[in-house]
Motif scaffolding. Structure first.
Motif, PDB file in Angstrom:
ATOM      1  N   ALA A  28     104.968 -14.867  62.824  1.00 54.10           N
ATOM      2  CA  ALA A  28     104.062 -15.617  61.813  1.00 54.10           C
ATOM      3  C   ALA A  28     102.589 -14.639  61.558  1.00 54.10           C
ATOM      4  CB  ALA A  28     103.563 -16.910  62.418  1.00 54.10           C
ATOM      5  N   LEU A  29     102.142 -14.044  62.587  1.00 53.57           N
ATOM      6  CA  LEU A  29     100.960 -13.264  62.188  1.00 53.57           C
ATOM      7  C   LEU A  29     101.130 -11.901  61.600  1.00 53.57           C
ATOM      8  CD1 LEU A  29      99.498 -14.952  64.755  1.00 53.57           C
ATOM      9  CD2 LEU A  29      98.091 -13.378  64.801  1.00 53.57           C
ATOM     10  N   SER A  30     102.290 -11.547  61.610  1.00 60.19           N
ATOM     11  CA  SER A  30     102.904 -10.455  60.837  1.00 60.19           C
ATOM     12  C   SER A  30     102.917 -10.687  59.315  1.00 60.19           C
ATOM     13  CB  SER A  30     104.203  -9.673  61.485  1.00 60.19           C
ATOM     14  OG  SER A  30     104.329  -9.390  62.570  1.00 60.19           O
ATOM     15  N   GLY A  31     103.341 -11.879  59.046  1.00 57.49           N
ATOM     16  CA  GLY A  31     103.226 -12.365  57.813  1.00 57.49           C
ATOM     17  C   GLY A  31     102.097 -12.715  57.298  1.00 57.49           C
ATOM     18  N   MET A  32     101.146 -13.214  58.041  1.00 50.64           N
ATOM     19  CA  MET A  32      99.649 -13.478  57.802  1.00 50.64           C
ATOM     20  C   MET A  32      99.274 -12.129  57.408  1.00 50.64           C
ATOM     21  SD  MET A  32      98.384 -16.212  60.483  1.00 50.64           S
ATOM     22  CE  MET A  32      96.815 -16.582  59.696  1.00 50.64           C
ATOM     23  N   PHE A  33      99.436 -11.046  58.327  1.00 51.45           N
ATOM     24  CA  PHE A  33      98.781  -9.655  57.804  1.00 51.45           C
ATOM     25  C   PHE A  33      99.287  -9.097  56.577  1.00 51.45           C
ATOM     26  CE2 PHE A  33      98.908  -5.034  57.852  1.00 51.45           C
ATOM     27  CZ  PHE A  33      97.675  -4.682  57.989  1.00 51.45           C
ATOM     28  N   LEU A  34     100.835  -9.374  56.301  1.00 52.45           N
ATOM     29  CA  LEU A  34     101.280  -9.088  54.804  1.00 52.45           C
ATOM     30  C   LEU A  34     100.662  -9.811  53.792  1.00 52.45           C
ATOM     31  CD1 LEU A  34     103.771  -7.515  53.677  1.00 52.45           C
ATOM     32  CD2 LEU A  34     105.065  -9.582  53.903  1.00 52.45           C
ATOM     33  N   ILE A  35     100.464 -11.060  54.111  1.00 51.37           N
ATOM     34  CA  ILE A  35      99.453 -11.569  52.952  1.00 51.37           C
ATOM     35  C   ILE A  35      98.317 -10.720  52.881  1.00 51.37           C
ATOM     36  CG2 ILE A  35      98.518 -14.079  52.298  1.00 51.37           C
ATOM     37  CD1 ILE A  35     101.085 -15.309  53.917  1.00 51.37           C
ATOM     38  N   SER A  36      97.676 -10.823  53.714  1.00 49.51           N
ATOM     39  CA  SER A  36      96.186 -10.076  53.747  1.00 49.51           C
ATOM     40  C   SER A  36      96.362  -8.808  52.921  1.00 49.51           C
ATOM     41  CB  SER A  36      95.730  -9.926  54.928  1.00 49.51           C
ATOM     42  OG  SER A  36      95.466 -11.016  55.518  1.00 49.51           O
ATOM     43  N   LEU A  37      97.400  -8.088  53.253  1.00 50.72           N
ATOM     44  CA  LEU A  37      97.776  -6.536  52.543  1.00 50.72           C
ATOM     45  C   LEU A  37      97.861  -6.907  51.157  1.00 50.72           C
ATOM     46  CD1 LEU A  37      97.921  -3.558  52.972  1.00 50.72           C
ATOM     47  CD2 LEU A  37     100.401  -4.043  53.221  1.00 50.72           C
ATOM     48  N   ILE A  38      98.873  -8.063  50.759  1.00 55.74           N
ATOM     49  CA  ILE A  38      98.806  -8.083  49.351  1.00 55.74           C
ATOM     50  C   ILE A  38      97.668  -8.592  48.791  1.00 55.74           C
ATOM     51  CG2 ILE A  38     100.144  -9.944  47.802  1.00 55.74           C
ATOM     52  CD1 ILE A  38     102.508  -9.714  49.805  1.00 55.74           C
ATOM     53  N   TYR A  39      96.890  -9.551  49.307  1.00 56.94           N
ATOM     54  CA  TYR A  39      95.681  -9.846  48.818  1.00 56.94           C
ATOM     55  C   TYR A  39      94.799  -8.639  48.567  1.00 56.94           C
ATOM     56  CZ  TYR A  39      91.001 -11.832  48.558  1.00 56.94           C
ATOM     57  OH  TYR A  39      89.653 -12.340  48.469  1.00 56.94           O
ATOM     58  N   ALA A  40      94.647  -7.681  49.533  1.00 53.64           N
ATOM     59  CA  ALA A  40      94.049  -6.395  49.287  1.00 53.64           C
ATOM     60  C   ALA A  40      94.382  -5.568  48.184  1.00 53.64           C
ATOM     61  CB  ALA A  40      93.940  -5.491  50.599  1.00 53.64           C
ATOM     62  N   LEU A  41      95.792  -5.329  48.172  1.00 56.25           N
ATOM     63  CA  LEU A  41      96.334  -4.638  47.106  1.00 56.25           C
ATOM     64  C   LEU A  41      96.072  -5.299  45.614  1.00 56.25           C
ATOM     65  CD1 LEU A  41      99.734  -3.765  48.395  1.00 56.25           C
ATOM     66  CD2 LEU A  41      97.856  -2.181  48.006  1.00 56.25           C
TER      67      LEU A  41
END
Length: 159
Positions: A28-41
């Motif tokens: 789940a936290l890896s998914g949260m990080f992926l969402i954050s990365l997409i947000y940053a991109l």
């Protein structure tokens, strides 16, 4: 206006991930990080910087370590033998693929219990070690939930 919509969308998508930490071995936290990365991109790294992403990566790494070790640490505190811990790791992996999402928990318990019965020959010690594995996993789930809440708060603060 687009920035606010993107921010609200990211927060709304992150909230269910917090509750997914209650399922053992789910990244789940890896998914949260992926969402954050997409947000940053999508935001061109102006809404969330690379340094802030690196800071958000810390709870993710801690969560991965907790996910993969909490049940084994609990079994060790329950008195499991070293070979039983290896069986527990194997049982957790097999269970995760056989009966997702809770198979890793069942596999860990059954493998530690079986190995302890085989190696120690006492049912009482085997049950204690297997219960320790379950308790360790429960503590790991609680810690991962806390890390997800921390991650969400840090994301909301940084973004």
């Amino acid at each position: 206006m687009a920035h606010i919509a993107l921010y609200i969308t990211a927060l709304v998508v992150l909230v269910p991930c917090i509750f997914l930490t209650l399922v053992p071995m789910l990244p789940a936290l890896s998914g949260m990080f992926l969402i954050s990365l997409i947000y940053a991109l999508v935001g061109g790294f102006t809404v969330l910087s690379g340094n802030e992403l690196l800071f958000l990566l810390i709870p993710v790494i801690v969560s991965i370590i907790i996910d993969h070790s909490s049940g084994i640490i609990g079994a060790k505190y329950g008195g499991a033998h070293g070979k039983s811990l290896l069986w527990g790791i194997g049982g957790s992996i097999v269970g995760a693929f056989t009966f997702p999402p809770f198979g890793s928990l069942m596999g860990l318990f059954i493998a530690v219990l079986g190995a302890e019965i085989y190696y120690s020959k006492t049912h009482r010690q085997a049950i204690k070690a297997a219960a320790g594995a379950l308790a360790g996993t429960a503590v790991g789930i609680a810690l991962n939930f806390a890390l997800a809440v921390l991650f969400f708060g840090l994301f909301a603060f940084f973004a």
